[in-house]
Design a protein around this motif. Sequence first.
Motif, mmCIF file in Angstrom:
data_model
loop_
_atom_site.group_PDB
_atom_site.id
_atom_site.type_symbol
_atom_site.label_atom_id
_atom_site.label_comp_id
_atom_site.label_asym_id
_atom_site.label_seq_id
_atom_site.Cartn_x
_atom_site.Cartn_y
_atom_site.Cartn_z
ATOM 1 N N GLY A 16 0.735 -1.227 -0.037
ATOM 2 C CA GLY A 16 0.000 -0.022 0.112
ATOM 3 C C GLY A 16 0.699 1.386 -0.176
ATOM 4 N N LYS A 17 2.042 1.151 -0.294
ATOM 5 C CA LYS A 17 2.820 2.436 -0.389
ATOM 6 C C LYS A 17 2.104 3.666 -1.220
ATOM 7 C CE LYS A 17 6.066 0.060 -2.403
ATOM 8 N NZ LYS A 17 5.583 -1.068 -2.366
ATOM 9 N N ARG A 43 -3.026 -4.633 -11.398
ATOM 10 C CA ARG A 43 -1.531 -4.835 -11.449
ATOM 11 C C ARG A 43 -1.118 -6.442 -11.334
ATOM 12 N NH1 ARG A 43 1.748 -0.575 -9.036
ATOM 13 N NH2 ARG A 43 3.634 -1.987 -9.260
ATOM 14 N N GLY A 90 -8.091 -1.167 5.837
ATOM 15 C CA GLY A 90 -9.227 -0.381 5.853
ATOM 16 C C GLY A 90 -8.942 1.153 6.104
#
Length: 194
Positions: A13-14, A139, A180
Amino acid sequence: MKIGIVTGIPGVGKTTVLSKVKEILEEKKINNRIVNYGDYMLMTAMKLGYVNNRDEMRKLPVEKQKQLQIEAAKGIANEAKEGGDGLLFIDTHAVIRTPSGYLPGLPKYVIEEINPRVIFLLEADPKVILDRQRRDTSRSRTDYSDEKIIFETINFARYAAMASAVLVGATVKIIINVEGDPSVAANEIINSML
Ligand code: ATP
Ligand code: MG
């Protein structure tokens, strides 16, 4: 600008967290820039006429890839210098898994050029990372889509981040990207830089 490097397994999640970082900093009216290291390398590669697209970069001779890495580092360092006050974050990887083993994403010639204040390791449970990868059909992250591989890569990323930090006296901080709510990690990252 002060520089923070945000690293983590593909799919942790970068990019999501950094877009939150941008949102928060804009709200606070803090000057900021977010740069993606891979995009930067590609920009340089296209400028130099080495490639026409991202996928051609991996096929370049290693020497040329290293040249692109250092050119990107110089470009980013220059952006930070010319950007005045504020924060610049780099979206990148501490290690890259290759058939020959783990390749450091922040070797000496890169980290010394960038001279970051903090190297962040964005982490989550391997199972959670796998779920995020599965949900993100935009992706392909097949080289990291196994729980054991993710676990091992997280460990190597920690060693690699600390080894890079030693070269420039940066700190290394683990940040959990909780499921979340990417703003939790985003706020922790910002608070570690102020
Ligand atoms: P890469 O290194 O491959 O670019 P990345 O670390 O930048 O990967 P993202 O593209 O930001 O990863 O996120 C991967 C997926 O996980 C996306 O679908 C994103 O919406 C989701 N995601 C990110 N953070 C969270 C979170 N805190 N909770 C739930 N889903 C998340
Ligand atoms: Mg990304």
